[in-house]
Design a protein around this motif. Structure first.
Motif, PDB file in Angstrom:
ATOM      1  N   ASN A   1      35.926  30.114   1.932  1.00 41.99           N
ATOM      2  CA  ASN A   1      36.322  31.245   1.086  1.00 41.99           C
ATOM      3  C   ASN A   1      36.444  32.516   1.906  1.00 41.99           C
ATOM      4  OD1 ASN A   1      36.212  29.484  -1.034  1.00 41.99           O
ATOM      5  ND2 ASN A   1      34.338  30.317  -1.927  1.00 41.99           N
TER       6      ASN A   1
ATOM      7  N   SER B   1      39.663  32.516   3.988  1.00 39.79           N
ATOM      8  CA  SER B   1      40.877  32.792   3.209  1.00 39.79           C
ATOM      9  C   SER B   1      40.976  34.281   2.882  1.00 39.79           C
ATOM     10  CB  SER B   1      40.916  31.951   1.938  1.00 39.79           C
ATOM     11  OG  SER B   1      39.880  32.326   1.066  1.00 39.79           O
ATOM     12  N   GLN B   2      39.839  34.937   2.656  1.00 39.37           N
ATOM     13  CA  GLN B   2      39.846  36.376   2.403  1.00 39.37           C
ATOM     14  C   GLN B   2      40.212  37.148   3.671  1.00 39.37           C
ATOM     15  OE1 GLN B   2      36.129  37.524   0.649  1.00 39.37           O
ATOM     16  NE2 GLN B   2      36.617  36.589  -1.332  1.00 39.37           N
TER      17      GLN B   2
ATOM     18  N   GLN C   1      42.174  36.134   6.027  1.00 37.81           N
ATOM     19  CA  GLN C   1      43.614  35.981   6.256  1.00 37.81           C
ATOM     20  C   GLN C   1      44.423  37.001   5.472  1.00 37.81           C
ATOM     21  OE1 GLN C   1      44.036  31.822   5.259  1.00 37.81           O
ATOM     22  NE2 GLN C   1      44.156  31.247   7.425  1.00 37.81           N
ATOM     23  N   GLU C   2      43.906  37.466   4.374  1.00 37.22           N
ATOM     24  CA  GLU C   2      44.612  38.439   3.541  1.00 37.22           C
ATOM     25  C   GLU C   2      44.440  39.873   4.020  1.00 37.22           C
ATOM     26  OE1 GLU C   2      43.359  37.797  -0.486  1.00 37.22           O
ATOM     27  OE2 GLU C   2      43.854  35.658  -0.415  1.00 37.22           O
ATOM     28  N   LEU C   3      43.518  40.108   4.931  1.00 34.29           N
ATOM     29  CA  LEU C   3      43.264  41.468   5.419  1.00 34.29           C
ATOM     30  C   LEU C   3      44.434  41.989   6.242  1.00 34.29           C
ATOM     31  CD1 LEU C   3      39.572  41.191   6.686  1.00 34.29           C
ATOM     32  CD2 LEU C   3      40.368  42.364   4.629  1.00 34.29           C
ATOM     33  N   PRO C   4      44.620  43.312   6.226  1.00 28.31           N
ATOM     34  CA  PRO C   4      45.620  43.892   7.137  1.00 28.31           C
ATOM     35  C   PRO C   4      45.139  43.769   8.583  1.00 28.31           C
ATOM     36  CG  PRO C   4      44.649  45.589   5.710  1.00 28.31           C
ATOM     37  CD  PRO C   4      44.019  44.285   5.344  1.00 28.31           C
ATOM     38  N   LYS C   5      46.076  43.889   9.493  1.00 31.50           N
ATOM     39  CA  LYS C   5      45.799  43.706  10.920  1.00 31.50           C
ATOM     40  C   LYS C   5      44.657  44.599  11.408  1.00 31.50           C
ATOM     41  CE  LYS C   5      48.450  43.282  15.152  1.00 31.50           C
ATOM     42  NZ  LYS C   5      49.792  43.472  15.726  1.00 31.50           N
TER      43      LYS C   5
ATOM     44  N   ASP D   1      42.150  45.862   9.827  1.00 31.11           N
ATOM     45  CA  ASP D   1      40.847  45.399   9.329  1.00 31.11           C
ATOM     46  C   ASP D   1      40.392  44.141  10.057  1.00 31.11           C
ATOM     47  OD1 ASP D   1      40.579  47.520   7.590  1.00 31.11           O
ATOM     48  OD2 ASP D   1      41.410  46.434   5.879  1.00 31.11           O
ATOM     49  N   LYS D   2      41.330  43.283  10.413  1.00 31.93           N
ATOM     50  CA  LYS D   2      40.978  42.094  11.201  1.00 31.93           C
ATOM     51  C   LYS D   2      40.443  42.514  12.568  1.00 31.93           C
ATOM     52  CE  LYS D   2      44.296  38.975   9.025  1.00 31.93           C
ATOM     53  NZ  LYS D   2      45.554  38.249   9.203  1.00 31.93           N
TER      54      LYS D   2
END
Length: 79
Positions: free
Chosen positions: A5, A8-9, A11-15, A17-18
């Protein structure tokens, strides 16, 4: 929260934030490292390119051979 989980969250973050997450995780890993990893008055070998003239000669011969092939020459230059 299960790792699947969480991933998957992530992967949805903007660059940006990653990148911040990576920095956070790297900092956390450093905090968990053993502070006494290196022991005082003990030698730790480190490789150095100094005094590696044989390797340099092999590389120079390879470069000379490739240059000769490029120029259409067949004789090998000895360095």
């Amino acid at each position: 929260m299960p790792l699947a989980n969480l991933m998957s969250q992530i992967q949805e973050l903007p660059k940006i934030d990653k990148l911040r997450l990576m920095q956070f995780l790297a900092t956390e890993l450093v905090k968990e490292e053993d502070a006494n990893f290196f022991i005082a008055d003990r030698e730790y070998p480190v490789w150095s390119p100094y005094n590696c003239s044989e390797a340099a000669n092999v590389l120079m011969n390879l470069l000379a051979t490739k240059q000769e092939e490029k120029n259409g020459l067949t004789s090998k230059i000895s360095l």
